[in-house]
Design a protein around this motif. Structure first.
Motif, PDB file in Angstrom:
ATOM      1  N   ASP A 137       0.912  -1.150  -0.008  1.00  0.00           N
ATOM      2  CA  ASP A 137       0.025  -0.164   0.047  1.00  0.00           C
ATOM      3  C   ASP A 137       0.751   1.167   0.006  1.00  0.00           C
ATOM      4  O   ASP A 137       1.703   1.468   0.837  1.00  0.00           O
ATOM      5  CB  ASP A 137      -1.016  -0.018   1.237  1.00  0.00           C
ATOM      6  CG  ASP A 137      -1.932   0.977   1.301  1.00  0.00           C
ATOM      7  OD1 ASP A 137      -1.753   1.941   0.410  1.00  0.00           O
ATOM      8  OD2 ASP A 137      -2.682   0.931   2.234  1.00  0.00           O
ATOM      9  N   ASP A 155      -7.338   2.843   6.261  1.00  0.00           N
ATOM     10  CA  ASP A 155      -6.779   1.808   5.729  1.00  0.00           C
ATOM     11  C   ASP A 155      -7.035   0.502   6.771  1.00  0.00           C
ATOM     12  O   ASP A 155      -6.991   0.763   8.164  1.00  0.00           O
ATOM     13  CB  ASP A 155      -5.180   1.675   5.639  1.00  0.00           C
ATOM     14  CG  ASP A 155      -4.777   2.606   4.570  1.00  0.00           C
ATOM     15  OD1 ASP A 155      -5.481   2.239   3.383  1.00  0.00           O
ATOM     16  OD2 ASP A 155      -3.637   3.019   4.436  1.00  0.00           O
ATOM     17  N   ASP A 203      -8.656   0.230   1.399  1.00  0.00           N
ATOM     18  CA  ASP A 203      -7.509   1.033   1.304  1.00  0.00           C
ATOM     19  C   ASP A 203      -7.897   2.457   0.765  1.00  0.00           C
ATOM     20  O   ASP A 203      -8.561   2.744   0.082  1.00  0.00           O
ATOM     21  CB  ASP A 203      -6.856   0.622  -0.132  1.00  0.00           C
ATOM     22  CG  ASP A 203      -5.174   1.462  -0.537  1.00  0.00           C
ATOM     23  OD1 ASP A 203      -4.915   2.276   0.442  1.00  0.00           O
ATOM     24  OD2 ASP A 203      -4.915   1.285  -1.498  1.00  0.00           O
ATOM     25  N   ASN A 204      -7.189   3.427   1.694  1.00  0.00           N
ATOM     26  CA  ASN A 204      -7.388   4.824   1.443  1.00  0.00           C
ATOM     27  C   ASN A 204      -6.040   5.542   1.536  1.00  0.00           C
ATOM     28  O   ASN A 204      -5.226   5.092   2.613  1.00  0.00           O
ATOM     29  CB  ASN A 204      -8.535   5.407   2.752  1.00  0.00           C
ATOM     30  CG  ASN A 204      -8.981   6.664   2.117  1.00  0.00           C
ATOM     31  OD1 ASN A 204      -8.391   7.445   1.479  1.00  0.00           O
ATOM     32  ND2 ASN A 204      -9.813   7.204   3.078  1.00  0.00           N
ATOM     33  N   ASP A 205      -5.857   6.503   0.659  1.00  0.00           N
ATOM     34  CA  ASP A 205      -4.491   7.062   0.595  1.00  0.00           C
ATOM     35  C   ASP A 205      -4.457   8.465   0.997  1.00  0.00           C
ATOM     36  O   ASP A 205      -3.720   9.374   0.789  1.00  0.00           O
ATOM     37  CB  ASP A 205      -3.528   6.732  -0.559  1.00  0.00           C
ATOM     38  CG  ASP A 205      -3.538   5.267  -0.853  1.00  0.00           C
ATOM     39  OD1 ASP A 205      -3.512   4.582   0.032  1.00  0.00           O
ATOM     40  OD2 ASP A 205      -3.409   4.784  -2.116  1.00  0.00           O
ATOM     41  N   VAL A 248       0.347   4.469   0.371  1.00  0.00           N
ATOM     42  CA  VAL A 248       0.356   5.479   1.674  1.00  0.00           C
ATOM     43  C   VAL A 248      -0.513   4.764   2.794  1.00  0.00           C
ATOM     44  O   VAL A 248      -1.618   4.163   2.448  1.00  0.00           O
ATOM     45  CB  VAL A 248      -0.761   6.484   1.230  1.00  0.00           C
ATOM     46  CG1 VAL A 248      -1.036   7.753   2.214  1.00  0.00           C
ATOM     47  CG2 VAL A 248      -0.064   7.241   0.192  1.00  0.00           C
ATOM     48  N   LEU A 249      -0.093   4.733   4.146  1.00  0.00           N
ATOM     49  CA  LEU A 249      -0.698   4.239   5.114  1.00  0.00           C
ATOM     50  C   LEU A 249      -1.545   5.334   5.672  1.00  0.00           C
ATOM     51  O   LEU A 249      -0.908   6.440   6.063  1.00  0.00           O
ATOM     52  CB  LEU A 249       0.187   3.429   6.008  1.00  0.00           C
ATOM     53  CG  LEU A 249       0.736   2.170   5.679  1.00  0.00           C
ATOM     54  CD1 LEU A 249       1.482   1.331   6.620  1.00  0.00           C
ATOM     55  CD2 LEU A 249      -0.293   1.432   5.071  1.00  0.00           C
TER      56      LEU A 249
HETATM   57 CA   LIG Z   1      -3.715   3.190   1.957  1.00  0.00          CA
END
Ligand SMILES: [Ca+2]
Ligand SMILES: [Ca+2]
Ligand SMILES: [Ca+2]
Ligand SMILES: [Ca+2]
Length: 257
Positions: A85, A103, A217-219, A87-88
């Motif tokens: 991933d 995330d 997943d979110n960045d 970006v955490l």
């Molecule tokens: Ca992410």
């Protein structure tokens, strides 16, 4: 023509077997949940993909890629999850607030593989394990009808670390205690019963459970950018995001030796 149909039927049988059969090997050693996959046991288990799009657009492999291994012993299931991933992101510190937009790893578990609705009951669980290693699911509704997000940290041990070889890769190790549908958060039970701690079930050879693994997943967006899972879910009314409502979309997991 008949031969052709027989061939197609055979292919369908092979294909359905392939997608529905998930097996967990029994671990011969004590597993340490520390984000280090240095147990010999992990070498025995096969990687399983997390490559099915549930929500959003299909991410590039730099944006998200994931796979997992699963093992068991009498006390718990063990997961080794490898997540790439870029970006955490953990925008909400409160583990019970909009946790699906941070995330998080989502572990779907149905102790008796019964299938069926589990949105506001414990027929099955949809644990959201956040980057701070806290686990949340939706419980029975509150008295006023509002959603009740319950912390279930004693069900799951979780530890992750970044891979030394590849910084965008996370090695995530988890142990999951399995609770059956008699589980309750005990808010309505008499005080005497409250003190009796509920126990997870003891796992045994040949046991079948419902299981699915996914990653939100979110960045950096307000809402999650995509949601990827381990099972190819058949859409209902255009939606594949059904796992948090029904255990019917989970895969069958068999515990083997
Ligand atoms: Ca992410
Ligand atoms: Ca370990
Ligand atoms: Ca990403
Ligand atoms: Ca069940």
């Amino acid at each position: 023509m008949i031969k052709y149909f027989k061939f197609i039927t055979m292919l369908l049988v092979i294909f359905s077997f392939h997608v529905s059969a998930l097996e967990a090997l029994k671990s011969p050693e004590k597993m340490i949940v520390d984000g280090n996959a240095d147990e010999t046991s992990w070498q025995l288990a096969r990687w399983q993909p997390i490559d099915q799009l549930i929500l959003g657009e299909m991410p590039s492999k730099e944006d998200f890629a994931g796979r997992f291994k699963i093992m068991w012993d009498e006390a718990q299931l063990y997961l080794l999850v490898e997540i790439t991933d870029d970006v955490l992101f953990d925008q909400h510190a409160d583990p019970r607030h909009l946790y699906w937009d941070d995330d998080c790893l989502e572990i779907f578990l149905d102790e008796d593989a019964s299938g069926g609705n589990h949105q506001f009951n414990y027929n099955a669980f949809a644990y959201h394990v956040a980057l701070d290693n806290q686990s949340v699911d939706i419980g029975e509704k509150n008295a006023d009808g509002s959603d009740n997000f319950v912390l279930l940290n004693d069900h799951i041990s979780s530890a992750w670390r970044r891979s030394e070889k590849s910084p965008n890769k996370v090695i995530w190790e988890l142990a999951v205690r399995v609770y059956d549908d008699s589980f309750s958060i005990q808010k309505t039970m008499p005080t005497l019963m409250k003190n009796k701690k509920q126990q997870p079930v003891t796992l045994s050879l040949g046991k079948k459970l419902g299981f699915m693994l996914a990653y939100c997943d979110n960045d950096g967006s307000k809402e999650r950018e995509h949601f990827m899972g381990s099972v190819d879910i058949k859409a209902v009314n255009g939606s594949k995001n059904l796992g948090y409502i029904t255990a019917d979309v989970f895969q069958q997991l068999t515990l083997i030796n």
